[in-house]
Motif scaffolding. Structure first.
Motif, PDB file in Angstrom:
ATOM      1  N   GLU A   1       2.401  -1.799   5.031  1.00 27.86           N
ATOM      2  CA  GLU A   1       1.153  -2.538   4.997  1.00 27.86           C
ATOM      3  C   GLU A   1       1.001  -3.023   3.555  1.00 27.86           C
ATOM      4  O   GLU A   1       1.249  -2.267   2.609  1.00 27.86           O
TER       5      GLU A   1
ATOM      6  N   ASP B   1       0.865  -1.179   0.000  1.00 24.21           N
ATOM      7  CA  ASP B   1       0.000   0.000   0.000  1.00 24.21           C
ATOM      8  C   ASP B   1       0.902   1.229   0.000  1.00 24.21           C
ATOM      9  O   ASP B   1       1.554   1.535   1.004  1.00 24.21           O
ATOM     10  N   GLU B   2       0.945   1.939  -1.127  1.00 28.19           N
ATOM     11  CA  GLU B   2       1.864   3.060  -1.281  1.00 28.19           C
ATOM     12  C   GLU B   2       1.582   4.202  -0.320  1.00 28.19           C
ATOM     13  O   GLU B   2       2.449   5.053  -0.084  1.00 28.19           O
ATOM     14  N   SER B   3       0.390   4.240   0.266  1.00 33.10           N
ATOM     15  CA  SER B   3       0.086   5.289   1.237  1.00 33.10           C
ATOM     16  C   SER B   3       0.405   4.851   2.671  1.00 33.10           C
ATOM     17  O   SER B   3       0.273   5.645   3.602  1.00 33.10           O
ATOM     18  N   HIS B   4       0.839   3.595   2.818  1.00 37.37           N
ATOM     19  CA  HIS B   4       1.190   3.092   4.148  1.00 37.37           C
ATOM     20  C   HIS B   4       2.484   2.293   4.095  1.00 37.37           C
ATOM     21  O   HIS B   4       2.557   1.139   4.533  1.00 37.37           O
TER      22      HIS B   4
ATOM     23  N   THR C   1       9.950   9.069  -0.286  1.00 40.35           N
ATOM     24  CA  THR C   1       8.496   9.259  -0.269  1.00 40.35           C
ATOM     25  C   THR C   1       7.762   8.563  -1.409  1.00 40.35           C
ATOM     26  O   THR C   1       6.539   8.629  -1.456  1.00 40.35           O
ATOM     27  N   ASP C   2       8.482   7.886  -2.306  1.00 44.30           N
ATOM     28  CA  ASP C   2       7.845   7.157  -3.408  1.00 44.30           C
ATOM     29  C   ASP C   2       8.374   5.729  -3.410  1.00 44.30           C
ATOM     30  O   ASP C   2       9.504   5.477  -3.845  1.00 44.30           O
TER      31      ASP C   2
ATOM     32  N   SER D   1       7.140   1.525  -4.050  1.00 42.04           N
ATOM     33  CA  SER D   1       6.115   0.624  -4.573  1.00 42.04           C
ATOM     34  C   SER D   1       6.667  -0.793  -4.622  1.00 42.04           C
ATOM     35  O   SER D   1       7.878  -1.007  -4.558  1.00 42.04           O
TER      36      SER D   1
ATOM     37  N   THR E   1      -5.032  -7.516   4.980  1.00 38.96           N
ATOM     38  CA  THR E   1      -3.794  -6.744   5.037  1.00 38.96           C
ATOM     39  C   THR E   1      -2.770  -7.426   5.929  1.00 38.96           C
ATOM     40  O   THR E   1      -3.101  -7.960   6.984  1.00 38.96           O
TER      41      THR E   1
ATOM     42  N   SER F   1       6.839   3.120   4.543  1.00 38.54           N
ATOM     43  CA  SER F   1       7.920   4.059   4.841  1.00 38.54           C
ATOM     44  C   SER F   1       9.245   3.326   4.680  1.00 38.54           C
ATOM     45  O   SER F   1       9.434   2.252   5.250  1.00 38.54           O
TER      46      SER F   1
ATOM     47  N   THR G   1      13.222  10.982  -4.487  1.00 35.85           N
ATOM     48  CA  THR G   1      12.272  11.382  -3.448  1.00 35.85           C
ATOM     49  C   THR G   1      12.886  11.366  -2.048  1.00 35.85           C
ATOM     50  O   THR G   1      12.163  11.428  -1.057  1.00 35.85           O
TER      51      THR G   1
END
Length: 181
Positions: free
Chosen positions: A175, A15-18, A38-39, A41, A139, A20, A64
């Motif tokens: 995640e 999950d690219e929004s979760h 910050t990017d 995948s 998940t 780090s 990034t």
């Protein structure tokens, strides 16, 4: 008569929004600089029942890099460190997972940085697997830690006098959502 039930490996997408991917780099032995990318995948194929990692790949956009200081971030993107114009992607290709118990193990794979590929190991903790409380997706969450020597990838700027440490601590939190085939 005994029936054997076998689980199938499952495909997960990070999950690219979760996610780090961070690092700690020593600065002149006074303090560590905390940075992150910050990017990020990627994904992996994992059989939870047998704790077998079939495959996995994570890609990080080198440009990034973020440490909270614009001038330092620009320096990190340049030729002394990440050389993002020539090497825009930092990649990790997983090759195996050796469980220690139900939640912890060692993740091994090849890290490609600055066009150089080296085998690394990360201590991995599988934090939780279940239906996510937001949206309900199956998940799997995890935390990984490890250390690399940047000189092994040809990054030798400011090693003399330990101005910037050779040892770089890696910090990964993620995640991943199970994908239906």
């Amino acid at each position: 008569m005994t029936t054997v039930v076998r689980a199938e490996p499952e495909r997960f997408r990070i999950d690219e929004s979760h996610v780090s991917v961070g690092f700690l780099a020593g600065h002149a032995r006074f303090a560590d600089v905390l940075g992150q990318f910050t990017d990020v995948s990627g994904g992996f194929v994992y059989d939870a029942q047998t704790q077998t990692l079939v495959s996995g790949r994570v890609e990080v956009a080198a440009e990034t890099v973020f440490t909270g200081h614009d001038e330092r971030d620009g320096h990190l993107r340049g030729g002394d460190f990440l050389a993002v114009d020539a090497h825009p992607v930092i990649a990790f290709e997983a090759s195996g997972y050796e469980p220690v118990d139900d939640r912890q193990g060692v993740l091994s794979g090849d890290l490609t940085l600055l066009g150089v590929t080296r085998a690394i190991e990360l201590d991995l903790t599988l934090n939780r697997r279940g239906d996510h409380p937001i949206g309900g997706a199956d998940t799997l969450g995890g935390s990984a830690r490890g250390t690399i020597q940047r000189s092994e990838f040809g990054m030798d700027y400011a090693l003399q006098g330990d101005l910037v440490s050779d040892a770089i601590e890696l910090i990964v939190e993620f995640e991943a959502v199970r994908q239906d085939d």
